[in-house]
Write a protein that holds these residues in place. Structure first.
Motif, PDB file in Angstrom:
ATOM      1  N   GLY A  73      -0.306 -12.202  17.036  1.00 31.21           N
ATOM      2  CA  GLY A  73       0.548 -12.703  17.940  1.00 31.21           C
ATOM      3  C   GLY A  73       1.576 -12.094  18.585  1.00 31.21           C
ATOM      4  N   LEU A  74       2.516 -11.237  17.696  1.00 32.04           N
ATOM      5  CA  LEU A  74       3.406 -10.334  18.169  1.00 32.04           C
ATOM      6  C   LEU A  74       3.046  -9.331  19.035  1.00 32.04           C
ATOM      7  N   ASP A  75       1.938  -8.484  18.925  1.00 32.85           N
ATOM      8  CA  ASP A  75       1.199  -7.628  19.493  1.00 32.85           C
ATOM      9  C   ASP A  75       0.723  -8.218  20.748  1.00 32.85           C
ATOM     10  N   PHE A  76       0.274  -9.529  20.766  1.00 33.31           N
ATOM     11  CA  PHE A  76      -0.131 -10.133  22.013  1.00 33.31           C
ATOM     12  C   PHE A  76       1.201 -10.392  22.777  1.00 33.31           C
ATOM     13  N   GLN A  77       2.325 -10.647  22.231  1.00 29.98           N
ATOM     14  CA  GLN A  77       3.514 -11.171  22.925  1.00 29.98           C
ATOM     15  C   GLN A  77       3.961  -9.691  23.800  1.00 29.98           C
ATOM     16  N   SER A  78       3.830  -8.592  23.179  1.00 32.09           N
ATOM     17  CA  SER A  78       4.322  -7.405  23.891  1.00 32.09           C
ATOM     18  C   SER A  78       3.198  -6.971  25.002  1.00 32.09           C
ATOM     19  N   GLU A  79       1.931  -7.245  24.742  1.00 32.03           N
ATOM     20  CA  GLU A  79       0.784  -7.031  25.782  1.00 32.03           C
ATOM     21  C   GLU A  79       1.290  -7.873  27.085  1.00 32.03           C
ATOM     22  N   LEU A  80       1.707  -9.128  26.761  1.00 34.83           N
ATOM     23  CA  LEU A  80       1.885  -9.829  27.901  1.00 34.83           C
ATOM     24  C   LEU A  80       3.288  -9.407  28.703  1.00 34.83           C
ATOM     25  N   VAL A  81       4.370  -9.056  28.051  1.00 36.91           N
ATOM     26  CA  VAL A  81       5.254  -8.448  28.620  1.00 36.91           C
ATOM     27  C   VAL A  81       5.048  -7.198  29.461  1.00 36.91           C
ATOM     28  N   LYS A  82       4.182  -6.395  28.705  1.00 37.68           N
ATOM     29  CA  LYS A  82       3.724  -5.112  29.608  1.00 37.68           C
ATOM     30  C   LYS A  82       2.887  -5.342  30.895  1.00 37.68           C
ATOM     31  N   ALA A  83       2.318  -6.572  30.739  1.00 35.94           N
ATOM     32  CA  ALA A  83       1.235  -7.017  31.961  1.00 35.94           C
ATOM     33  C   ALA A  83       2.205  -7.860  32.992  1.00 35.94           C
ATOM     34  N   ASN A  84       3.412  -7.973  32.616  1.00 37.43           N
ATOM     35  CA  ASN A  84       4.206  -8.648  33.689  1.00 37.43           C
ATOM     36  C   ASN A  84       3.900  -9.955  33.761  1.00 37.43           C
ATOM     37  N   ILE A  85       3.414 -10.785  32.376  1.00 34.24           N
ATOM     38  CA  ILE A  85       3.021 -11.950  32.416  1.00 34.24           C
ATOM     39  C   ILE A  85       4.267 -12.714  31.834  1.00 34.24           C
ATOM     40  N   HIS A  86       4.981 -13.441  32.545  1.00 33.34           N
ATOM     41  CA  HIS A  86       6.113 -14.148  31.906  1.00 33.34           C
ATOM     42  C   HIS A  86       5.656 -15.745  31.653  1.00 33.34           C
ATOM     43  N   VAL A  87       5.686 -15.897  30.427  1.00 32.30           N
ATOM     44  CA  VAL A  87       5.323 -17.329  30.033  1.00 32.30           C
ATOM     45  C   VAL A  87       5.977 -17.533  28.610  1.00 32.30           C
ATOM     46  N   PRO A  88       6.791 -18.533  28.318  1.00 31.08           N
ATOM     47  CA  PRO A  88       7.458 -18.746  27.322  1.00 31.08           C
ATOM     48  C   PRO A  88       6.409 -19.111  26.082  1.00 31.08           C
ATOM     49  N   ILE A  89       6.724 -18.668  24.796  1.00 31.97           N
ATOM     50  CA  ILE A  89       5.922 -18.723  23.940  1.00 31.97           C
ATOM     51  C   ILE A  89       6.504 -19.424  22.713  1.00 31.97           C
ATOM     52  N   ILE A  90       5.634 -20.268  22.124  1.00 28.63           N
ATOM     53  CA  ILE A  90       6.033 -21.026  21.025  1.00 28.63           C
ATOM     54  C   ILE A  90       5.046 -20.617  19.864  1.00 28.63           C
ATOM     55  N   PHE A  91       5.503 -19.874  18.851  1.00 27.05           N
ATOM     56  CA  PHE A  91       4.559 -19.309  17.729  1.00 27.05           C
ATOM     57  C   PHE A  91       4.611 -20.327  16.628  1.00 27.05           C
ATOM     58  N   MET A  92       3.180 -20.222  16.077  1.00 28.62           N
ATOM     59  CA  MET A  92       2.655 -21.205  15.059  1.00 28.62           C
ATOM     60  C   MET A  92       2.380 -20.176  13.849  1.00 28.62           C
ATOM     61  N   THR A  93       2.808 -20.719  12.602  1.00 25.57           N
ATOM     62  CA  THR A  93       2.189 -19.718  11.443  1.00 25.57           C
ATOM     63  C   THR A  93       1.900 -20.608  10.240  1.00 25.57           C
ATOM     64  N   GLY A  94       1.202 -20.232   9.268  1.00 29.06           N
ATOM     65  CA  GLY A  94       0.813 -21.152   8.280  1.00 29.06           C
ATOM     66  C   GLY A  94       1.653 -20.087   6.924  1.00 29.06           C
ATOM     67  N   HIS A  95       2.221 -19.146   7.503  1.00 30.28           N
ATOM     68  CA  HIS A  95       2.934 -18.146   6.218  1.00 30.28           C
ATOM     69  C   HIS A  95       4.367 -18.284   6.245  1.00 30.28           C
ATOM     70  N   GLY A  96       5.063 -18.854   7.078  1.00 30.39           N
ATOM     71  CA  GLY A  96       6.552 -18.939   7.081  1.00 30.39           C
ATOM     72  C   GLY A  96       7.041 -17.362   6.856  1.00 30.39           C
ATOM     73  N   ASP A  97       6.619 -16.354   7.630  1.00 27.55           N
ATOM     74  CA  ASP A  97       6.993 -15.164   7.523  1.00 27.55           C
ATOM     75  C   ASP A  97       8.463 -15.041   8.267  1.00 27.55           C
ATOM     76  N   ILE A  98       9.505 -14.766   7.489  1.00 24.59           N
ATOM     77  CA  ILE A  98      10.887 -14.716   8.016  1.00 24.59           C
ATOM     78  C   ILE A  98      11.050 -13.339   8.869  1.00 24.59           C
ATOM     79  N   PRO A  99      10.599 -12.286   8.326  1.00 25.38           N
ATOM     80  CA  PRO A  99      10.883 -11.075   9.441  1.00 25.38           C
ATOM     81  C   PRO A  99      10.113 -11.317  10.717  1.00 25.38           C
ATOM     82  N   MET A 100       8.970 -11.961  10.797  1.00 22.97           N
ATOM     83  CA  MET A 100       7.978 -11.823  11.791  1.00 22.97           C
ATOM     84  C   MET A 100       8.670 -12.788  12.632  1.00 22.97           C
TER      85      MET A 100
END
Length: 217
Positions: A73-100
């Motif tokens: 999801g993080l890599d995809f977030q970067s791809e969207l920025v590079k493609a100039n696609i501005h859409v607010p993102i809400i992430f979901m995780t089953g892992h509770g990964d704090i650094p992520m």
């Protein structure tokens, strides 16, 4: 007979929520939740599917699983920025990964929800995301309109606008442009009308927004 001005297409389009998750049960559960509050929803099983889809021109947001097949999801977030696609993102995780989650928020995510999350938490995040996108679109629309008005000015009117907003008086502008003072006044009037400026201060704010500056002192 006068016509009531119509709002732009982006303003009339119903808000839409995009859901990208490889788990069909999660997609369907979120779809039911969002539709229950009157939101339009489009579902995708992968990031690639979402990228290939033509997005409607209206306020939207993206609910994205942080761990997708093929691309995170993080890599995809970067791809969207590079493609100039501005859409607010809400992430979901089953892992509770704090650094992520920290990385996601720093990159502009609206929220980072750990499964299982409360329906109300997700809906609150969706409303914040849609409001942010609505405001961005309104701001971009206003800026586009301002640029169009500036481009409608003649080269001489643009020159006069630059000098007026730099603080020069009509007499000084006349001397610099080698025009008669009355001609400067006429151009200045045209500028105010075409730019729909209510005052000199209004015109100065427009020049700042357009980054229109005098090239020499």
């Amino acid at each position: 007979m006068s016509r009531t001005p119509q709002p732009p297409a982006a303003a009339k389009a119903a808000p839409i929520v995009f859901v990208v998750d490889d788990d069909p049960s999660v997609r369907e559960a979120l779809s039911s939740l969002f539709r229950s509050v009157g939101l339009q929803v489009e579902l995708f099983g992968s990031a690639a599917e979402f990228l290939q889809h033509k997005r409607p021109d209206g306020a939207s947001c993206l609910v994205l699983d942080i761990r997708l097949p093929g691309v995170s999801g993080l890599d995809f977030q970067s791809e969207l920025v590079k493609a100039n696609i501005h859409v607010p993102i809400i992430f979901m995780t089953g892992h509770g990964d704090i650094p992520m989650s920290v990385s996601a928020m720093k990159a502009g995510a609206i929220d980072f929800l750990t499964k299982p999350f409360r329906d109300q938490d997700m809906l609150d995040a969706i409303m914040r995301a849609l409001e942010r996108d609505r405001k961005r679109r309104e701001s971009e629309g206003a800026m586009s309109d301002l640029r169009a008005r500036f481009e409608s000015l003649s080269p001489r009117e643009r020159e006069v606008m630059v000098l007026v907003t730099a603080g020069l008086m009509n007499k000084q502008i006349a001397a610099e442009t080698e025009l008669a003072e009355i001609t400067v006044k006429i151009h200045r009037g045209h500028v105010m009308k075409k730019m729909a400026a209510r005052s000199l201060a209004d015109l100065v704010r427009m020049a700042e927004a357009l980054d229109v500056r005098r090239s020499k002192p």
